[in-house]
Design an enzyme around this catalytic site. Sequence first.
Site, short mmCIF file in Angstrom:
data_model
loop_
_atom_site.label_atom_id
_atom_site.label_comp_id
_atom_site.label_asym_id
_atom_site.label_seq_id
_atom_site.Cartn_x
_atom_site.Cartn_y
_atom_site.Cartn_z
CB CYS A 123 -0.91 -0.07 1.15
SG CYS A 123 -0.13 -0.29 2.71
CG ASN A 292 -4.81 1.10 4.06
OD1 ASN A 292 -5.78 2.08 4.41
ND2 ASN A 292 -5.14 -0.02 4.93
#
EC number: 1.2.1.38
Length: 325
Positions: A123, A292
Site C-alpha cells: 500500500c 490502503n
Amino acid sequence: MELTFLGGSSHVGRRPAELHPGLRMDLGLTVEPVTEEIADRVDVVFLATPAPVSAELAALLADRVPAVVDLSGAFRIRTPHLHDRWYPKVERRTDLADRFVYGVPELVGDQLADAALISLPGCYATAITLGLAPLTMGLGLDLKTVVVDGKSGSSGGGLQLRTPDLHPLRNGAITPYSPTGHRHAAEVGDFFERGKPGTIGSLTMSAYGVSHVRGLLTSSYVFTDDAVDQRELQRAYVRFYKGHRFVRVRRHAETLIPVPDPQAVLGSNFCDVTVLHDDEGGRVVVLAALDNLVKGAAGQAVQAANIRFGLPEETGLSMQPVMPT
C-alpha cells in the site's frame, strides 16, 4: 467476473457473511481448502495470504491457473539479496520470482496484458511509486535523495492480534513503528532500478501509525540537481497521468481542505497525487493519498485483473469516495 471459489485454512466451511458482516448476501459459497484441483474452476486466483503461504500457493498454482494475482510481499522484490533481507522467512522459487510482473497498472499496463503471474505492490509502495514515477519515468530526472514519510491507519497492520494495536494504545496515537526503514521502500527502489530513464540514488522511509482505521498518506521529499520549477512539475504530472482515471493529480489548495488527504479517497480506487516545488528548501515535495484496502490492495488487484483479461479497467471499481468518514 463471477466468484466461483473461496479458499482458506482456519475458516473452512464458513460463509463469507459470517466472517465479513458487511457482506450480507448468499453467494452460494463456503470457504474451502486450496488445492491444485481448483485450477479447473477458475481463470484467476487472488492470493490474500501471508507471504510464506503465497510463496507456496504460487508454486502450486503457477502454470495451472491462467493468472495468479498475489497481494502479499512474497514476490514484490525481485533482487534476491534484497528479498532475503526484508523477507528472511519467505522461501520462494527463484524462477517464479523472475516471472512475476510488479503490478502497478498505470506504469506497467502493457506487461499486465498477458501476465500469468502478478505481484501487487504494498500500500505504501503504491503511493510512493505513483508519486515518483512522473519524475523518473516521465521527466527522466536523476533523484539524488528521496526521504519518505508515511502515515497509515490500523487496517494496514492486518488481522494479527498485537498488543500495540489494542484500542486503548492505538487510539489517538502517532506511533513511529518503523522510523529507520520499511520494506515497502525497498520494493520501490527495486522497481525503479529497472524503470529507466531516471534514477534514484538513495530512497529511505519512516513509517507511522495513526489512529484512524483506513487510508494512508506518503510525503516524499526529493532532492535533485536537475533544474525544475512548479509549472514544469505540474504539467509533467498532468501529462503523465492523462488517461489514467484512478490517479488524480491535485493542486494542494484546490479544495476546502488541503489535498491530498486520505479521507478524500476512502472507499474508492483513487490515488490523489500533488507535487510542490520548495524553492527555499531546494527540494520537490510529492504527496500521495489512497485507501490502503482498495487502491493499496483489493481494488488494485481487480484493476490489474481487468487489464489482464481485456476488460474495461474500471470494471467493478466505479465507487466514489465516502466523505465525511
